[in-house]
Design a protein around this motif. Structure first.
Motif, PDB file in Angstrom:
ATOM      1  N   TYR A  44      36.496 -23.380  13.749  1.00  0.00           N
ATOM      2  CA  TYR A  44      36.222 -22.959  15.114  1.00  0.00           C
ATOM      3  C   TYR A  44      37.408 -23.217  16.036  1.00  0.00           C
ATOM      4  N   GLY A  45      38.570 -23.440  15.463  1.00  0.00           N
ATOM      5  CA  GLY A  45      39.746 -23.700  16.275  1.00  0.00           C
ATOM      6  C   GLY A  45      40.021 -25.181  16.420  1.00  0.00           C
ATOM      7  N   PRO A  46      41.123 -25.525  17.105  1.00  0.00           N
ATOM      8  CA  PRO A  46      41.513 -26.936  17.237  1.00  0.00           C
ATOM      9  C   PRO A  46      40.521 -27.746  18.054  1.00  0.00           C
ATOM     10  N   LEU A  47      40.523 -29.038  17.818  1.00  0.00           N
ATOM     11  CA  LEU A  47      39.676 -29.932  18.598  1.00  0.00           C
ATOM     12  C   LEU A  47      40.256 -30.110  19.993  1.00  0.00           C
ATOM     13  N   VAL A  48      39.378 -30.124  20.979  1.00  0.00           N
ATOM     14  CA  VAL A  48      39.778 -30.298  22.372  1.00  0.00           C
ATOM     15  C   VAL A  48      39.532 -31.756  22.768  1.00  0.00           C
ATOM     16  N   PRO A  49      40.554 -32.459  23.269  1.00  0.00           N
ATOM     17  CA  PRO A  49      40.346 -33.862  23.661  1.00  0.00           C
ATOM     18  C   PRO A  49      39.219 -34.000  24.677  1.00  0.00           C
ATOM     19  N   ASP A  50      38.341 -34.955  24.427  1.00  0.00           N
ATOM     20  CA  ASP A  50      37.187 -35.189  25.297  1.00  0.00           C
ATOM     21  C   ASP A  50      37.609 -36.066  26.471  1.00  0.00           C
ATOM     22  N   PRO A  51      37.494 -35.593  27.707  1.00  0.00           N
ATOM     23  CA  PRO A  51      37.890 -36.417  28.857  1.00  0.00           C
ATOM     24  C   PRO A  51      37.068 -37.696  28.994  1.00  0.00           C
ATOM     25  N   LYS A  52      35.879 -37.708  28.386  1.00  0.00           N
ATOM     26  CA  LYS A  52      35.054 -38.914  28.433  1.00  0.00           C
ATOM     27  C   LYS A  52      35.408 -39.912  27.332  1.00  0.00           C
ATOM     28  N   GLY A  53      36.298 -39.495  26.412  1.00  0.00           N
ATOM     29  CA  GLY A  53      36.760 -40.409  25.378  1.00  0.00           C
ATOM     30  C   GLY A  53      35.724 -40.757  24.337  1.00  0.00           C
ATOM     31  N   LEU A  54      34.826 -39.819  24.040  1.00  0.00           N
ATOM     32  CA  LEU A  54      33.796 -40.083  23.046  1.00  0.00           C
ATOM     33  C   LEU A  54      33.946 -39.213  21.806  1.00  0.00           C
ATOM     34  N   MET A  82      35.786 -30.524  12.465  1.00  0.00           N
ATOM     35  CA  MET A  82      34.650 -30.126  13.303  1.00  0.00           C
ATOM     36  C   MET A  82      34.455 -31.101  14.463  1.00  0.00           C
ATOM     37  N   ALA A  83      34.777 -32.366  14.256  1.00  0.00           N
ATOM     38  CA  ALA A  83      34.605 -33.375  15.303  1.00  0.00           C
ATOM     39  C   ALA A  83      35.569 -34.517  15.048  1.00  0.00           C
ATOM     40  N   GLY A  84      36.001 -35.156  16.126  1.00  0.00           N
ATOM     41  CA  GLY A  84      36.866 -36.319  16.026  1.00  0.00           C
ATOM     42  C   GLY A  84      36.341 -37.442  16.896  1.00  0.00           C
ATOM     43  N   ASN A  85      36.347 -38.659  16.374  1.00  0.00           N
ATOM     44  CA  ASN A  85      35.855 -39.812  17.122  1.00  0.00           C
ATOM     45  C   ASN A  85      36.965 -40.339  18.024  1.00  0.00           C
ATOM     46  N   ARG A  86      36.677 -40.429  19.316  1.00  0.00           N
ATOM     47  CA  ARG A  86      37.661 -40.936  20.276  1.00  0.00           C
ATOM     48  C   ARG A  86      37.364 -42.365  20.717  1.00  0.00           C
ATOM     49  N   GLN A  87      36.331 -42.977  20.184  1.00  0.00           N
ATOM     50  CA  GLN A  87      35.945 -44.306  20.646  1.00  0.00           C
ATOM     51  C   GLN A  87      36.786 -45.361  19.933  1.00  0.00           C
ATOM     52  N   ASN A  88      37.695 -45.980  20.669  1.00  0.00           N
ATOM     53  CA  ASN A  88      38.597 -46.980  20.106  1.00  0.00           C
ATOM     54  C   ASN A  88      37.895 -48.329  20.053  1.00  0.00           C
ATOM     55  N   ILE A  89      37.688 -48.842  18.833  1.00  0.00           N
ATOM     56  CA  ILE A  89      37.049 -50.150  18.674  1.00  0.00           C
ATOM     57  C   ILE A  89      38.084 -51.213  18.350  1.00  0.00           C
ATOM     58  N   GLY A  90      39.372 -50.823  18.394  1.00  0.00           N
ATOM     59  CA  GLY A  90      40.447 -51.779  18.165  1.00  0.00           C
ATOM     60  C   GLY A  90      41.042 -52.230  19.489  1.00  0.00           C
ATOM     61  N   SER A  91      42.320 -51.948  19.676  1.00  0.00           N
ATOM     62  CA  SER A  91      43.016 -52.308  20.900  1.00  0.00           C
ATOM     63  C   SER A  91      44.047 -51.233  21.188  1.00  0.00           C
ATOM     64  N   PRO A  92      44.602 -51.188  22.406  1.00  0.00           N
ATOM     65  CA  PRO A  92      45.640 -50.190  22.686  1.00  0.00           C
ATOM     66  C   PRO A  92      46.840 -50.331  21.756  1.00  0.00           C
TER      67      PRO A  92
END
Length: 453
Positions: free
Chosen positions: A41-51, A404-414
């Motif tokens: 369905y095309g490239p993944l679009v970064p989620d502004p909510k970071g989820l 299809m989906a990418g997880n943006r929730q960082n459970i580590g550190s910057p």
């Protein structure tokens, strides 16, 4: 793709290599009603909510997050969201049953509820969500409690969920008051109909997933064993093959698969490799009273093992199961980043239909395919469980792979980011919604959009 994955693939010579499916996809979907579909369905679009990143035109809703209050008032939404299934509800609604892979150290355990708790010392179990046709949450409650390390499982043809304990801990270990390592049946609509009763005849081992042959009633089971001797692939022959809620409590025979001449499935690397005359051997002690099943004596011909047997599902006239990875350094006969096998019961034939790396393309889900399901629009959806960035990947019938989906929730550190794995991918009965869990922080998503018709 994370630097870690890129480095691993570069070391194995996989960068720039071709896809190693060799026509296997046509066999993988033989006999299914899946459409041919297009390649993603095309490239993944970064989620502004970071989820959750999704392709353009798709949207998600957060149905539930760990730590929130259960609508039933029984306590908090537990941690570690894992395997899941979707069942048809009334008036276009959906019932979700969701595993919580909690050990005794879990941050938020499944609340103990009278009549639904097996071992009060255990923190695992399932929760059930009732949704309306718009995916609004109507109810969320405990479906079973007091179980341990509920990883995956599978739906039954009669509309229940079989939840699997991925542990072999006995009473007295880690504070448990009862033996663990069993399968439990859960009614998604009214869990009190099924209660918290272990299906002991189905074996006590490190269960991962199950799939049910809808015609014969045979239940296939995978064993997720990381260390040698690795896990086995099982089938359970119920005394009441007709199925129905509670039918598995009547008992039956547990058997393990033997592929003549193949003691370790990881030794097979060529897609399309096929083996006739698969044998099924009775398990000497299904309850593993003294010895874990994979250590037991299956006679002079031995038994067939495989590292990290995980996802399992029924499609067409066959059962499919996943070996998440294999590593020679850990005792396997060969290296790979994931295999999908097909067993045809009528022909007694086992076929290797997909190999993920190290000779596969860099765009494939290169580390540890885990939960897997047939996509109603054609192909597969595969949850990735490895290092670095985590995705849900689609695989078309032609062998093309897309994110299809990418997880943006960082459970580590910057400085050292880390992302939780995906799990429990499933589609609504009307095929309009994909449900998927993020393991950590425990989050359940409903994804809708322009699915190919």
């Amino acid at each position: 793709m994370s630097a870690t994955r890129r480095q691993v693939l570069a070391r194995t010579g996989a960068v720039g290599a071709g896809i190693a499916f060799t026509g296997a996809l046509s066999e993988l979907f033989a006999g299914t009603a899946a459409a041919h579909g297009r390649a993603g369905y095309g490239p993944l679009v970064p989620d502004p909510k970071g989820l959750l990143d999704l392709p353009k035109g798709f949207r998600y809703r957060v149905l539930s997050r760990e730590g929130e209050n259960l609508r039933s008032g029984e306590g908090k939404v537990p941690s570690n969201h894992d395997g899941m299934a979707a069942f048809r509800g009334r008036r276009g609604g959906v019932h979700l049953v969701r595993n919580h892979e909690n050990r005794v150290t879990a941050k938020i355990g499944v609340p103990t509820v009278s009549g639904l708790t097996y071992d009060p010392a255990a923190k695992g179990g399932c929760t059930a969500l009732a949704l309306d046709r718009r995916n609004d949450v109507l109810d969320e409650r405990v479906a079973i409690a007091g179980t341990a390390v509920n990883c995956a499982g599978g739906p039954t043809p009669w509309g229940t969920w079989l939840t699997c304990e991925e542990t072999e801990d006995k009473a007295g270990t880690n504070g448990y008051t009862k033996d663990h390592g069993f399968v439990f049946e859960v009614d998604p609509v009214d869990p009190r109909r099924t209660g918290a009763v272990p299906l002991t005849a189905m074996g006590r081992f490190q269960h991962e997933a199950i799939a049910v042959d809808p015609e014969r009633g045979i239940v296939y089971e995978t064993e997720d064993a990381f260390q040698k001797p690795f896990g086995l692939f099982y089938r359970f022959l119920p005394k009441k093959p007709g199925g129905g809620r509670g039918s598995l409590r009547a008992g039956g025979r547990l058997q393990a698969m033997r592929v003549p001449g193949v003691p370790d499935l990881s030794s097979i690397q060529k897609t399309g490799a096929s083996f006739d005359g698969v044998e099924w051997v009775d398990v000497p002690d299904p309850l593993a009273k003294e010895t874990p099943i994979r250590h037991q004596d299956f006679g002079p011909k031995g038994i067939t093992h495989a590292q990290k047997l995980e996802g399992c599902y029924w499609g067409g006239s066959s059962v499919y199961f996943v070996s998440s990875f294999a590593r020679k350094a850990e005792g396997s006969a060969g290296d790979h980043f994931g295999q999908i096998w097909r067993y045809d019961p009528a022909a007694r034939r086992l076929t290797l239909v997909i190999v993920f790396g190290p000779s596969t393309d860099i765009q494939l889900p290169g580390e540890s395919p885990d939960n897997i399901c047939l996509a109603p629009t054609g192909g597969l959806m595969v949850c990735e469980d490895g290092d670095g960035a985590q995705h849900v990947y689609g695989v078309t019938r032609r062998g093309e792979v897309y994110a299809m989906a990418g997880n943006r929730q960082n459970i580590g550190s910057p400085e050292k980011p880390e992302w939780g794995e995906f799990a429990g991918v499933a589609f609504s009965p009307d095929h309009a919604t994909m449900y998927v869990n993020c393991y950590t922080p425990g989050t359940t998503f409903a994804v809708t959009g322009p699915w190919h018709s």
